[in-house]
Design an enzyme around this catalytic site. Structure first.
Site, PDB file in Angstrom:
ATOM      1  N   HIS A 266      53.442 -15.796  52.651  1.00 17.59           N
ATOM      2  CA  HIS A 266      52.917 -15.599  51.305  1.00 17.59           C
ATOM      3  C   HIS A 266      51.498 -16.173  51.198  1.00 17.59           C
ATOM      4  O   HIS A 266      51.044 -16.891  52.100  1.00 17.59           O
ATOM      5  CB  HIS A 266      53.844 -16.239  50.245  1.00 17.59           C
ATOM      6  CG  HIS A 266      53.935 -17.725  50.315  1.00 17.59           C
ATOM      7  ND1 HIS A 266      55.023 -18.392  50.826  1.00 17.59           N
ATOM      8  CD2 HIS A 266      53.065 -18.699  49.935  1.00 17.59           C
ATOM      9  CE1 HIS A 266      54.834 -19.687  50.753  1.00 17.59           C
ATOM     10  NE2 HIS A 266      53.657 -19.911  50.217  1.00 17.59           N
TER      11      HIS A 266
HETATM   12  P1  TYD Z   1      60.101 -20.767  49.899  1.00 15.74           P
HETATM   13  O1  TYD Z   1      59.033 -20.299  48.964  1.00 15.74           O
HETATM   14  O2  TYD Z   1      60.989 -19.750  50.517  1.00 15.74           O
HETATM   15  O3  TYD Z   1      59.427 -21.611  51.068  1.00 15.74           O
HETATM   16  P2  TYD Z   1      58.327 -21.109  52.145  1.00 15.74           P
HETATM   17  O4  TYD Z   1      57.843 -19.768  51.701  1.00 15.74           O
HETATM   18  O5  TYD Z   1      57.244 -22.118  52.058  1.00 15.74           O
HETATM   19  O6  TYD Z   1      58.989 -21.069  53.447  1.00 15.74           O
HETATM   20  O7  TYD Z   1      60.962 -21.864  49.147  1.00 15.74           O
HETATM   21  C1  TYD Z   1      62.299 -22.127  49.474  1.00 15.74           C
HETATM   22  C2  TYD Z   1      63.075 -22.412  48.195  1.00 15.74           C
HETATM   23  O8  TYD Z   1      62.627 -23.615  47.578  1.00 15.74           O
HETATM   24  C3  TYD Z   1      62.930 -21.317  47.169  1.00 15.74           C
HETATM   25  O9  TYD Z   1      64.207 -21.121  46.575  1.00 15.74           O
HETATM   26  C4  TYD Z   1      61.989 -21.886  46.141  1.00 15.74           C
HETATM   27  C5  TYD Z   1      62.243 -23.363  46.236  1.00 15.74           C
HETATM   28  N1  TYD Z   1      61.060 -24.196  45.945  1.00 15.74           N
HETATM   29  C6  TYD Z   1      61.053 -24.980  44.822  1.00 15.74           C
HETATM   30  O10 TYD Z   1      61.998 -24.992  44.012  1.00 15.74           O
HETATM   31  N2  TYD Z   1      59.978 -25.773  44.577  1.00 15.74           N
HETATM   32  C7  TYD Z   1      58.917 -25.807  45.418  1.00 15.74           C
HETATM   33  O11 TYD Z   1      57.959 -26.556  45.169  1.00 15.74           O
HETATM   34  C8  TYD Z   1      58.931 -24.977  46.603  1.00 15.74           C
HETATM   35  C9  TYD Z   1      57.786 -24.971  47.563  1.00 15.74           C
HETATM   36  C10 TYD Z   1      60.038 -24.186  46.816  1.00 15.74           C
END
Ligand code: TYD
Length: 137
Positions: free
Chosen positions: A49
């Site tokens: 992303h």
């Molecule tokens: P995700 O966006 O999939 O992580 P990345 O793309 O960085 O690998 O996030 C994983 C899960 O955590 C998703 O359900 C959203 C949640 N999340 C939060 O609640 N707060 C946050 O600050 C972040 C980064 C993720």
């Protein structure tokens, strides 16, 4: 593409190392959120992303991982394997995190609170977004 890596100053003595990070001093923005990833399964690629507004500093405080940065024109892979190194990731930058060692802890300082509307999770949308953004300047 310029890769901006910060080298933080460890306060070391015979007891070991300590690193302190302050907003606007060691971290170039107001720190609104801190989160970290650990126990990452083997072969996993995270991220996929970009952010419209949010900026980050990534620090692999234990173990190692790699970060792929993609500004839509150029891609770079940056290894993170030192607890005193921070990688700056600007907004409008597609990122992927991969090659996590099984002991890796990836700490993230973010300039914004969690806001799903700041995410661009589709690569074609990302390319369109940065194209529109740069033509507006
Ligand atoms: P995700 O966006 O999939 O992580 P990345 O793309 O960085 O690998 O996030 C994983 C899960 O955590 C998703 O359900 C959203 C949640 N999340 C939060 O609640 N707060 C946050 O600050 C972040 C980064 C993720």
């Amino acid at each position: 593409m310029q890769v901006v890596k910060y080298v933080f100053q460890p306060h070391g003595d015979e007891r070991g190392q300590l690193i302190a990070l302050e907003e606007f001093k060691d971290i170039p923005f107001k720190i609104k959120r801190v989160y970290y990833m650990y126990d990452t399964a083997e072969g996993v690629v995270r991220g996929h992303h970009a952010h419209k507004k949010l900026e980050q500093i990534l620090v692999c405080i234990h173990g190692s991982c790699k970060i792929r940065l993609d500004n839509g024109k150029e891609k770079k892979v940056v290894p993170l394997e030192k607890p005193y190194e921070g990688l700056y990731v600007a907004n409008n930058m597609w990122r992927e995190m991969f090659d996590f060692s099984n002991d890796a802890v990836l700490l993230v300082f973010a300039s914004e609170l969690y806001d799903e509307s700041d995410y661009i999770r589709n690569y074609d949308e990302f390319l369109k977004f940065i194209d529109n953004d740069s033509s507006a300047e």
